[in-house]
Structure formats: C-alpha cells, structure tokens
Scaffold this motif. Structure first.
Motif, PDB file in Angstrom:
ATOM      1  N   ARG A  88      12.012  13.556-106.122  1.00 49.75           N
ATOM      2  CA  ARG A  88      12.770  14.519-105.390  1.00 49.75           C
ATOM      3  C   ARG A  88      11.695  14.803-104.215  1.00 49.75           C
ATOM      4  NH1 ARG A  88      17.460  15.271-106.252  1.00 49.75           N
ATOM      5  NH2 ARG A  88      17.235  14.936-108.540  1.00 49.75           N
ATOM      6  N   ALA A  89      10.418  14.823-104.234  1.00 50.03           N
ATOM      7  CA  ALA A  89       9.356  15.134-103.253  1.00 50.03           C
ATOM      8  C   ALA A  89       9.693  13.990-102.019  1.00 50.03           C
ATOM      9  CB  ALA A  89       8.003  14.829-103.567  1.00 50.03           C
ATOM     10  N   VAL A  90       9.894  12.715-102.500  1.00 44.74           N
ATOM     11  CA  VAL A  90      10.347  11.502-101.440  1.00 44.74           C
ATOM     12  C   VAL A  90      11.705  12.010-100.782  1.00 44.74           C
ATOM     13  CG1 VAL A  90      11.246   9.351-101.153  1.00 44.74           C
ATOM     14  CG2 VAL A  90       9.198   9.566-102.740  1.00 44.74           C
ATOM     15  N   GLU A  91      12.679  12.589-101.589  1.00 44.14           N
ATOM     16  CA  GLU A  91      13.800  12.942-100.816  1.00 44.14           C
ATOM     17  C   GLU A  91      13.665  14.168 -99.794  1.00 44.14           C
ATOM     18  OE1 GLU A  91      17.235  13.642-103.382  1.00 44.14           O
ATOM     19  OE2 GLU A  91      18.001  11.461-102.960  1.00 44.14           O
ATOM     20  N   PHE A  92      12.914  15.220-100.426  1.00 40.58           N
ATOM     21  CA  PHE A  92      12.520  16.307 -99.544  1.00 40.58           C
ATOM     22  C   PHE A  92      11.802  15.752 -98.104  1.00 40.58           C
ATOM     23  CE2 PHE A  92      12.120  20.145-102.394  1.00 40.58           C
ATOM     24  CZ  PHE A  92      13.570  19.942-102.750  1.00 40.58           C
ATOM     25  N   LEU A  93      10.951  14.758 -98.238  1.00 42.96           N
ATOM     26  CA  LEU A  93      10.181  14.358 -97.140  1.00 42.96           C
ATOM     27  C   LEU A  93      10.940  13.585 -96.030  1.00 42.96           C
ATOM     28  CD1 LEU A  93       7.180  14.219 -95.946  1.00 42.96           C
ATOM     29  CD2 LEU A  93       6.758  12.154 -97.422  1.00 42.96           C
ATOM     30  N   LEU A  94      12.069  12.656 -96.787  1.00 46.13           N
ATOM     31  CA  LEU A  94      13.147  12.101 -95.922  1.00 46.13           C
ATOM     32  C   LEU A  94      14.178  13.216 -95.387  1.00 46.13           C
ATOM     33  CD1 LEU A  94      13.364   8.715 -97.754  1.00 46.13           C
ATOM     34  CD2 LEU A  94      12.165   9.088 -95.782  1.00 46.13           C
ATOM     35  N   GLY A  95      14.107  14.395 -95.940  1.00 47.31           N
ATOM     36  CA  GLY A  95      15.045  15.423 -95.343  1.00 47.31           C
ATOM     37  C   GLY A  95      16.166  15.887 -96.007  1.00 47.31           C
ATOM     38  N   ASN A  96      16.354  15.213 -97.331  1.00 47.95           N
ATOM     39  CA  ASN A  96      17.351  15.964 -98.440  1.00 47.95           C
ATOM     40  C   ASN A  96      16.746  17.010 -98.980  1.00 47.95           C
ATOM     41  OD1 ASN A  96      19.887  16.407 -99.849  1.00 47.95           O
ATOM     42  ND2 ASN A  96      19.087  14.734-101.312  1.00 47.95           N
ATOM     43  N   LYS A  97      16.604  18.222 -98.481  1.00 46.47           N
ATOM     44  CA  LYS A  97      16.099  19.610 -98.972  1.00 46.47           C
ATOM     45  C   LYS A  97      17.254  19.977 -99.902  1.00 46.47           C
ATOM     46  CE  LYS A  97      11.999  19.225 -96.907  1.00 46.47           C
ATOM     47  NZ  LYS A  97      11.768  20.137 -95.690  1.00 46.47           N
ATOM     48  N   ASN A  98      16.803  20.680-100.922  1.00 50.05           N
ATOM     49  CA  ASN A  98      17.553  21.549-101.882  1.00 50.05           C
ATOM     50  C   ASN A  98      16.644  22.430-102.545  1.00 50.05           C
ATOM     51  OD1 ASN A  98      19.179  22.623-103.535  1.00 50.05           O
ATOM     52  ND2 ASN A  98      20.091  20.461-104.352  1.00 50.05           N
ATOM     53  N   PRO A  99      16.638  23.753-102.082  1.00 48.33           N
ATOM     54  CA  PRO A  99      15.828  24.828-102.745  1.00 48.33           C
ATOM     55  C   PRO A  99      16.118  24.920-104.377  1.00 48.33           C
ATOM     56  CG  PRO A  99      16.438  25.746-100.647  1.00 48.33           C
ATOM     57  CD  PRO A  99      17.555  24.401-100.948  1.00 48.33           C
ATOM     58  N   ASP A 100      17.378  24.425-104.816  1.00 47.24           N
ATOM     59  CA  ASP A 100      17.512  24.770-106.095  1.00 47.24           C
ATOM     60  C   ASP A 100      16.823  23.815-106.863  1.00 47.24           C
ATOM     61  OD1 ASP A 100      19.302  26.732-105.540  1.00 47.24           O
ATOM     62  OD2 ASP A 100      21.276  25.513-105.508  1.00 47.24           O
ATOM     63  N   MET A 101      16.234  22.583-106.330  1.00 49.50           N
ATOM     64  CA  MET A 101      15.878  21.495-106.971  1.00 49.50           C
ATOM     65  C   MET A 101      14.258  22.201-107.693  1.00 49.50           C
ATOM     66  SD  MET A 101      17.579  18.965-107.909  1.00 49.50           S
ATOM     67  CE  MET A 101      18.964  20.007-108.119  1.00 49.50           C
ATOM     68  N   VAL A 102      13.838  23.026-106.946  1.00 44.04           N
ATOM     69  CA  VAL A 102      12.431  23.566-107.382  1.00 44.04           C
ATOM     70  C   VAL A 102      12.430  24.096-108.578  1.00 44.04           C
ATOM     71  CG1 VAL A 102      10.613  25.011-106.700  1.00 44.04           C
ATOM     72  CG2 VAL A 102      11.745  23.837-104.776  1.00 44.04           C
ATOM     73  N   ARG A 103      13.664  24.961-108.905  1.00 42.66           N
ATOM     74  CA  ARG A 103      13.679  25.626-110.089  1.00 42.66           C
ATOM     75  C   ARG A 103      13.788  24.568-111.240  1.00 42.66           C
ATOM     76  NH1 ARG A 103      16.801  29.275-106.720  1.00 42.66           N
ATOM     77  NH2 ARG A 103      18.782  28.160-107.359  1.00 42.66           N
ATOM     78  N   VAL A 104      13.894  23.452-111.265  1.00 39.22           N
ATOM     79  CA  VAL A 104      13.965  22.591-112.272  1.00 39.22           C
ATOM     80  C   VAL A 104      12.816  22.434-112.774  1.00 39.22           C
ATOM     81  CG1 VAL A 104      14.469  20.046-112.756  1.00 39.22           C
ATOM     82  CG2 VAL A 104      16.184  20.995-111.157  1.00 39.22           C
ATOM     83  N   PHE A 105      11.790  22.713-112.193  1.00 41.86           N
ATOM     84  CA  PHE A 105      10.450  22.632-112.555  1.00 41.86           C
ATOM     85  C   PHE A 105       9.732  23.692-112.754  1.00 41.86           C
ATOM     86  CE2 PHE A 105      11.747  18.984-109.723  1.00 41.86           C
ATOM     87  CZ  PHE A 105      11.686  17.986-110.704  1.00 41.86           C
ATOM     88  N   ASP A 106      10.331  24.918-113.109  1.00 42.03           N
ATOM     89  CA  ASP A 106       9.670  26.208-113.544  1.00 42.03           C
ATOM     90  C   ASP A 106       8.834  26.198-114.502  1.00 42.03           C
ATOM     91  OD1 ASP A 106      10.879  27.561-111.227  1.00 42.03           O
ATOM     92  OD2 ASP A 106      12.508  28.455-112.288  1.00 42.03           O
ATOM     93  N   SER A 107       8.977  25.259-115.472  1.00 38.34           N
ATOM     94  CA  SER A 107       8.255  25.348-116.760  1.00 38.34           C
ATOM     95  C   SER A 107       7.057  24.412-116.433  1.00 38.34           C
ATOM     96  CB  SER A 107       8.938  24.626-117.890  1.00 38.34           C
ATOM     97  OG  SER A 107       9.573  23.053-117.858  1.00 38.34           O
TER      98      SER A 107
END
Length: 268
Positions: free
Chosen positions: A111-130
């Motif tokens: 997911r971090a690679v995708e963010f770094l390449l520009g595919n940002k999705n704030p909803d993905m952060v919540r997947v790692f709340d735990s």
C-alpha cells in the motif's frame, strides 16, 4: 563476522511458521513467496523515496539510477508469481483455512508503494487501525507528495506552465489528471532532444507503471489459477478486486499523450 552473522540468517531462516495441522508440505512455499515479496517491497520503498528526494533536489541522473534498480526489482517480483503458480487448488485447500483472516490486502508495504506512486486512498489507513506502527507509516506516506507530484514540481521549476492546484495540492487525495500537465507532456514529447532529461524521466515513469501493471496481472492470473472465482481470505472479493486494480493509473497524462501523438495533436 561471518556471512550468517552479517545477514542475521538465524532470524531470517527461523521466521517461517507454518500453522496447518496436520503439517502440509506446500505451506512453506506460500509463506516464503510472501515474505520475499515483502523484502523486495522494502527495497522498492527505499529506492523510490530516494528517487523522489533526488528529483526534488533537481538531481535527475541519480534519480533515474534509482528507478532503473526498481524496474529490475519489479521484474523479479513479477517472475516470482510463476513459483506460486505451481501451487494447485487441491494443495492450497489443505492449509488455506489456517490463514484465518490474514490477506495480501493487508500488506502495508504494498500500500505504501502505491501511495508513493500516487494512488492515494485515505480509507486504506483504517485497515491498519489495530497495528499502530503500520498505520503510522501509511499515514506518513499519505501526507507526503508522491513521486509524480515531486516530478511535476520540478517541471514548474524548469519553467513549464503548471497551475498551483497541480504543484501545491492536498497530498492525501488521489491525483486527478490535468489538461495543463497533458499540455506540458505534449511539449516535451514533440521535441525530445530539447527536453531530453525530462523526456527520459517520463519514459522511466511509464516503465514503472507498465511493470506494476504486469505484476498486478500476474497476481490476478495466479490467484485465478489457484482459487478461481472464490472470495479471497480476509474478506476480499478475490479476482474481481484484482481485476479492478488493472484500471488504475499512476501517470495518466504520460499515457494520454501517446494517443495525442498518434492522432497528430499539436502541443501548441
């Protein structure tokens, strides 16, 4: 210092913990496939972050060296799917239930690679709340400019006409294609010799996306080969989710300009 000491092989080689009961021969393949992918993702992040910083410092030759390395890593990652594809549906079914709710969808480095390449999705952060350490890493990446964002800022410093909404935007949001960026791409591609280092960087970015799509496609076909249309572990839809990912693009104008060139559209 020995070879084993330097590489911390005792830790590395003891990190595989098959869970199936009774033990299943093929579970080790599944674990090592994903662990090695995570190691390569770690290197990809290391190289891409460095490339982004170098572009920000107007050091394009050094940045392109980093991207060239990433492309070789991508080829290795794509090739690895052929190893996992030797796992048959019957073999996978013997240990699949022991994966429980774990899923490749939960790979924070991917997911971090995708963010770094520009595919940002704030909803993905919540997947790692735990998992706070992974949530914090992804939050950091979400708020940083992508590789493409920094490249567009370099274009503006070089004197190309780009609006502020492109070069100084909310980095947490997905990038939206811009007519102004497409116009700059037309200018660069209409006269490569004058803009050679920019032109070369554009082509390197296209290579990155092309390789990423090949990896996505091989992922899709490997999953389809092993579980068919069944849902993925962790609640993902499986093949349909992976197929939708093939429609995503990181650098839209660098593909749009190709159609313009083919259709004879001028940059003026």
């Amino acid at each position: 210092m020995s070879y084993a000491d330097y590489l911390d092989l005792e830790t590395l080689l003891s990190a595989q913990h098959p869970l199936a009961q009774p033990p299943q021969h093929d579970e080790l393949l599944f674990i090592i496939q994903h662990q090695t992918s995570e190691l390569w993702f770690k290197l990809v992040l290391h190289e891409l972050r460095s490339a982004r910083d170098l572009i920000g410092a107007d050091e394009l030759p050094a940045a392109l060296k980093r991207l060239a390395r990433v492309k070789h890593v991508q080829a290795t990652l794509t090739g690895q799917w052929s190893v996992l594809a030797t796992l048959t549906p019957s073999e996978y079914a013997k240990f699949r239930d022991f994966l429980a709710t774990s899923s490749g969808f939960q790979s924070v480095q991917y997911r971090a690679v995708e963010f770094l390449l520009g595919n940002k999705n704030p909803d993905m952060v919540r997947v790692f709340d735990s998992e706070p350490q992974w949530r914090d890493l992804l939050t950091e990446m979400l708020h940083e400019p992508s590789l493409y964002d920094v490249f567009l800022q370099l274009l503006a410093r070089r004197g190309f006409s780009l609006p502020a909404e492109v070069t100084d935007r909310d980095w947490t949001q997905p990038y939206v294609a811009s007519d102004a960026v497409l116009q700059v791409a037309r200018e660069v591609y209409s006269d490569p010799e004058t803009h050679w280092d920019i032109y070369e960087t554009c082509e390197e970015l296209v290579d990155l996306e092309d390789n990423f799509q090949q990896w996505r496609f091989r992922h899709l076909k490997t999953v389809e080969r092993i579980i068919g249309s069944a849902r993925g572990t962790g609640g993902s839809s499986g093949v349909p989710f992976l197929r939708r990912a093939l429609e995503l693009t990181f650098f839209p104008e660098l593909y749009a300009v190709r159609g313009d060139i083919a259709n004879g559209v001028s940059h003026r």
